[in-house]
Scaffold this motif. Structure first.
Motif, PDB file in Angstrom:
ATOM      1  N   VAL A  46       0.838  -1.256  -0.012  1.00 48.53           N
ATOM      2  CA  VAL A  46       0.242  -0.014   0.051  1.00 48.53           C
ATOM      3  C   VAL A  46       0.831   1.306  -0.014  1.00 48.53           C
ATOM      4  O   VAL A  46       1.574   1.579   0.783  1.00 48.53           O
ATOM      5  N   VAL A  47       0.737   1.924  -0.967  1.00 47.84           N
ATOM      6  CA  VAL A  47       1.545   3.310  -0.914  1.00 47.84           C
ATOM      7  C   VAL A  47       0.665   4.521  -1.001  1.00 47.84           C
ATOM      8  O   VAL A  47      -0.188   4.838  -1.653  1.00 47.84           O
ATOM      9  N   ARG A  48       0.878   5.047   0.199  1.00 46.63           N
ATOM     10  CA  ARG A  48       0.033   6.342   0.552  1.00 46.63           C
ATOM     11  C   ARG A  48       0.589   7.517  -0.146  1.00 46.63           C
ATOM     12  O   ARG A  48       1.579   7.672  -0.640  1.00 46.63           O
ATOM     13  N   GLY A  49      -0.490   8.257  -0.754  1.00 46.01           N
ATOM     14  CA  GLY A  49      -0.101   9.479  -1.332  1.00 46.01           C
ATOM     15  C   GLY A  49       0.505   9.413  -2.653  1.00 46.01           C
ATOM     16  O   GLY A  49       1.498  10.215  -3.115  1.00 46.01           O
ATOM     17  N   PHE A  50       0.230   8.241  -3.338  1.00 50.11           N
ATOM     18  CA  PHE A  50       0.743   7.871  -4.756  1.00 50.11           C
ATOM     19  C   PHE A  50       0.634   9.048  -5.712  1.00 50.11           C
ATOM     20  O   PHE A  50       1.462   9.391  -6.478  1.00 50.11           O
ATOM     21  N   LEU A  51      -0.427   9.645  -5.799  1.00 50.42           N
ATOM     22  CA  LEU A  51      -1.058  10.978  -6.217  1.00 50.42           C
ATOM     23  C   LEU A  51      -1.250  11.799  -5.261  1.00 50.42           C
ATOM     24  O   LEU A  51      -1.861  11.565  -4.563  1.00 50.42           O
ATOM     25  N   SER A  52      -0.704  13.151  -6.171  1.00 47.23           N
ATOM     26  CA  SER A  52      -1.181  14.301  -5.028  1.00 47.23           C
ATOM     27  C   SER A  52      -2.625  14.723  -5.447  1.00 47.23           C
ATOM     28  O   SER A  52      -3.173  14.183  -6.398  1.00 47.23           O
ATOM     29  N   ALA A  53      -3.093  15.539  -4.546  1.00 45.08           N
ATOM     30  CA  ALA A  53      -4.661  16.119  -4.895  1.00 45.08           C
ATOM     31  C   ALA A  53      -4.660  16.628  -6.312  1.00 45.08           C
ATOM     32  O   ALA A  53      -5.657  16.285  -7.132  1.00 45.08           O
ATOM     33  N   LYS A  54      -3.759  17.376  -6.853  1.00 40.20           N
ATOM     34  CA  LYS A  54      -3.649  18.126  -8.251  1.00 40.20           C
ATOM     35  C   LYS A  54      -3.661  16.965  -9.120  1.00 40.20           C
ATOM     36  O   LYS A  54      -4.245  16.897 -10.161  1.00 40.20           O
ATOM     37  N   GLU A  55      -2.829  15.877  -8.965  1.00 39.75           N
ATOM     38  CA  GLU A  55      -2.659  14.863 -10.092  1.00 39.75           C
ATOM     39  C   GLU A  55      -3.968  14.078 -10.273  1.00 39.75           C
ATOM     40  O   GLU A  55      -4.282  13.624 -11.123  1.00 39.75           O
ATOM     41  N   VAL A  56      -4.775  13.891  -8.884  1.00 43.15           N
ATOM     42  CA  VAL A  56      -6.036  13.061  -8.998  1.00 43.15           C
ATOM     43  C   VAL A  56      -6.956  13.854  -9.740  1.00 43.15           C
ATOM     44  O   VAL A  56      -7.530  13.495 -10.360  1.00 43.15           O
ATOM     45  N   GLU A  57      -7.081  15.176  -9.781  1.00 44.89           N
ATOM     46  CA  GLU A  57      -7.536  16.089 -10.469  1.00 44.89           C
ATOM     47  C   GLU A  57      -7.487  15.951 -11.826  1.00 44.89           C
ATOM     48  O   GLU A  57      -8.443  15.764 -12.676  1.00 44.89           O
ATOM     49  N   ASP A  58      -6.359  15.728 -12.101  1.00 46.91           N
ATOM     50  CA  ASP A  58      -5.865  15.785 -13.496  1.00 46.91           C
ATOM     51  C   ASP A  58      -6.300  14.513 -14.102  1.00 46.91           C
ATOM     52  O   ASP A  58      -6.853  14.409 -15.454  1.00 46.91           O
ATOM     53  N   VAL A 157      -5.422   2.533  -7.626  1.00 42.18           N
ATOM     54  CA  VAL A 157      -5.355   3.956  -7.095  1.00 42.18           C
ATOM     55  C   VAL A 157      -6.831   4.681  -6.906  1.00 42.18           C
ATOM     56  O   VAL A 157      -7.726   4.825  -7.767  1.00 42.18           O
ATOM     57  N   MET A 158      -6.915   5.054  -5.620  1.00 47.70           N
ATOM     58  CA  MET A 158      -8.256   5.609  -5.125  1.00 47.70           C
ATOM     59  C   MET A 158      -8.215   7.335  -5.827  1.00 47.70           C
ATOM     60  O   MET A 158      -7.555   8.245  -5.594  1.00 47.70           O
ATOM     61  N   LEU A 159      -9.445   7.549  -6.481  1.00 49.83           N
ATOM     62  CA  LEU A 159      -9.665   9.036  -7.223  1.00 49.83           C
ATOM     63  C   LEU A 159     -10.768   9.644  -6.226  1.00 49.83           C
ATOM     64  O   LEU A 159     -10.814  11.031  -6.536  1.00 49.83           O
ATOM     65  N   SER A 160     -11.335   8.944  -5.603  1.00 50.66           N
ATOM     66  CA  SER A 160     -12.472   9.449  -4.943  1.00 50.66           C
ATOM     67  C   SER A 160     -12.106   9.983  -3.407  1.00 50.66           C
ATOM     68  O   SER A 160     -11.209   9.269  -2.907  1.00 50.66           O
ATOM     69  N   GLY A 189      -6.053   9.492  -3.591  1.00 48.60           N
ATOM     70  CA  GLY A 189      -4.443   9.324  -3.996  1.00 48.60           C
ATOM     71  C   GLY A 189      -3.721   8.421  -3.688  1.00 48.60           C
ATOM     72  O   GLY A 189      -2.650   8.204  -3.949  1.00 48.60           O
ATOM     73  N   ASP A 190      -4.219   7.318  -2.573  1.00 49.65           N
ATOM     74  CA  ASP A 190      -3.602   6.225  -2.383  1.00 49.65           C
ATOM     75  C   ASP A 190      -3.473   5.079  -3.264  1.00 49.65           C
ATOM     76  O   ASP A 190      -4.514   5.090  -4.143  1.00 49.65           O
TER      77      ASP A 190
END
Length: 219
Positions: A46-58, A157-160, A189-190
């Motif tokens: 499990v990788v926490r913060g794999f995507l930043s909030a901005k990357e999730v939005e992108d 990867v969780m986007l919600s 982002g995880d």
């Protein structure tokens, strides 16, 4: 694009999408939480913060900016309720740093946990944008226990945001002979990485709201 990593190269095969070929040794292992298992092939990262909030939005906006292909290629015997769009080529084009990071983490975590990827191996990533929208479906979103055929590394990867839905917890088969099923609660982002062809996995029903993920299988 010029690739800076000596351990992989990318190309297209003209039919099934992207092809990744790995060279030299794996990169350094990223920080991760281990869901332990007695068998190597059942270990989960499990990788926490794999995507930043901005990357999730992108990533979330890609469905609006590209004409993604909706697919329905699940096994006829698999019980599931969700909507799926393929996006590996689009992700590589629009967000190459995220595409690169996926490949980087897959190679590194495989070398650390499963040892299925050898130097010179070819990797065929299938990247999907998956939505469990209870309102649209008219019933809980779900997918029953299954494995991903020939997937050396599967990534979710969780986007919600966790407040946007109820249920939808990631579950995995027991890691010990008498153990209970293991679970991973992902925040926005995880990501979770596992050997999809060997480790049985599923989610608890999404009983309300909208759960969106980025998923990759590779063979």
């Amino acid at each position: 694009m010029v690739w800076s990593w000596p351990w992989l190269a990318l190309s297209g095969d003209g039919e099934s999408g992207e092809v990744v070929e790995f060279f030299e040794e794996a990169p350094a292992t990223p920080p991760f939480e281990l869901l332990h298992a007695d068998e190597e092939e059942l270990q989960i990262a499990v990788v926490r913060g794999f995507l930043s909030a901005k990357e999730v939005e992108d990533v979330a906006q890609m469905k609006q900016h590209f004409c993604l292909k909706e697919i329905d290629d699940r096994d006829d015997e698999l019980v599931y309720r969700h909507e799926v769009w393929r996006m590996e080529s689009e992700l590589k084009e629009a967000l190459p740093h995220i595409y690169d990071r996926l490949m980087d983490h897959c190679r590194a975590l495989d070398a650390e946990l499963w040892n299925e990827i050898d130097i010179g191996d070819r990797f065929f990533p299938e990247i999907e944008y998956i939505v469990y929208d209870v309102s649209r479906l008219g019933e809980p979103g779900r997918i029953e226990p299954h494995t991903d055929n020939q997937s050396q590394v599967t990534v979710v990867v969780m986007l919600s945001h966790e407040s946007e839905f109820q249920g939808g917890l990631n579950y995995f088969e027991p890691g010990t002979e008498r153990g209970e099923s293991r679970s991973a609660k992902l925040k926005r982002g995880d990501a979770v990485f596992f050997y999809g062809d060997r480790c049985e996995h599923w989610i608890s029903p999404v009983v309300s709201g909208r759960r969106t993920i980025l998923q990759m299988e590779s063979c």
